[in-house]
Design a protein around this motif. Structure first.
Motif: not given
Length: 328
Positions: A203-217
């Protein structure tokens, strides 16, 4: 649970900030807060849950059933599972990644990913009450068919090669065995503590990879949601020429909404005289081909696979719109 995110956005935007729901800023900011918090929480919970279950199960049996002669059944099951999960396009991506991590064939996971944002039980009820049972059944059949065809196409071109390296390596083998020890057939013997640690790390590995793209998108989607009036679509897409279908598909891409939210828009456009096929193309593109979704998918797919998915959806949705305009 999902209502909690709406209440949080109501409290922050309308009570604490004093913004009106009738203003573009209030509408857009409410959309941003509600969907960002909802998606980020769902990302963390779903990734952890799927990883925990995956660590406890022997996924070899699942793969052996879905591969080979059962692949067609797998496409249907993937699409059907997508149809019964109440997720928008961005929220279904954690499940997509979980299936990939379990080395479920990419085509089957793609069938789920395409169908999930298009259909859920709330949409079925709303469509049935607004547009009738006949159209609702056709819409369900189209959504499931689009998912199954997408899965077949991705498997035919061996789409697993075009995943990002951290996911593509899951399908690589060394002497016939998975290079990922977490996928070994004995993972079901892990203790509860070991399963928790594996799920937490995943969870931590994947979350760190994509969280910022959630906010931008979601930020892009919120701006469009708040500042582009729906009346514009009524004025420019009601003529019914052949080109209005692909144009409707294209202009819906920057939007971000879910199938439940798009059904009232669909009814409104039809009431304003926009042809059924053009309306369907616009609404399907809005929920299945949104920019926020593809900004997130870019973190798990290479450009070649992403382009294939976008191109497939654009062509398939346009053809669907033309057929409905011709026959209805």
């Amino acid at each position: 649970m999902l209502d909690s995110f709406t209440h949080l956005a109501d409290w922050l935007v309308y009570k604490q900030l004093g913004l009106s729901p009738d203003t573009p800023l209030g509408t857009g900011l409410h959309f941003f807060i509600e969907d960002t918090t909802k998606i980020l929480v769902l990302l963390a919970v779903l990734i952890y849950f799927i990883a925990f279950i995956r660590a406890a199960l022997n996924v070899e049996r699942v793969r052996s059933f879905l591969q080979g002669k059962h692949r067609g059944t797998g496409y249907f099951l993937g699409s059907l599972f997508g149809a019964i999960t109440p997720f928008c396009s961005c929220s279904s991506i954690p499940l997509f990644m979980g299936f990939i991590s379990a080395r479920i064939p990419v085509g089957i996971t793609m069938a789920f990913l395409i169908t999930s944002p298009l259909i859920n039980e709330v949409v079925v009820i709303m469509l049935g009450s607004i547009l009738g049972i006949k159209f609702t059944l056709m819409y369900i059949a189209i959504g499931i068919t689009l998912g199954m065809c997408a899965g077949l196409l991705v498997d035919l071109v061996q789409g697993h090669r075009w995943l990002q390296p951290f996911l593509a390596k899951i399908y690589q083998t060394d002497n016939g065995s998975s290079i990922n020890p977490s996928q070994d057939s004995n993972t079901h013997s892990l203790t509860w503590s070991e399963r928790h640690q594996f799920a937490k790390s995943e969870m931590q590995t994947i979350f760190k990879r994509i969280w910022k793209w959630v906010i931008i998108g979601v930020g892009i989607g919120a701006f469009i949601h708040g500042y582009i009036p729906a009346q514009w679509f009524n004025e420019h897409l009601s003529a019914g020429q052949w080109w209005t279908v692909p144009i409707a598909s294209l202009i819906a891409i920057p939007m971000y909404t879910n199938a439940t939210g798009i059904v009232p828009v669909m009814a409104s456009l039809i009431a304003k005289g926009v042809p059924l096929g053009t309306t369907l193309a616009f609404c399907m593109s809005a929920v299945a081909v949104s920019l926020p979704e593809f900004m997130m998918l870019k973190q798990v797919m290479r450009y070649r696979l992403l382009a294939l998915v976008i191109g497939y959806l654009f062509v398939a949705i346009s053809i669907t719109g033309w057929l409905f305009n011709y026959f209805y």
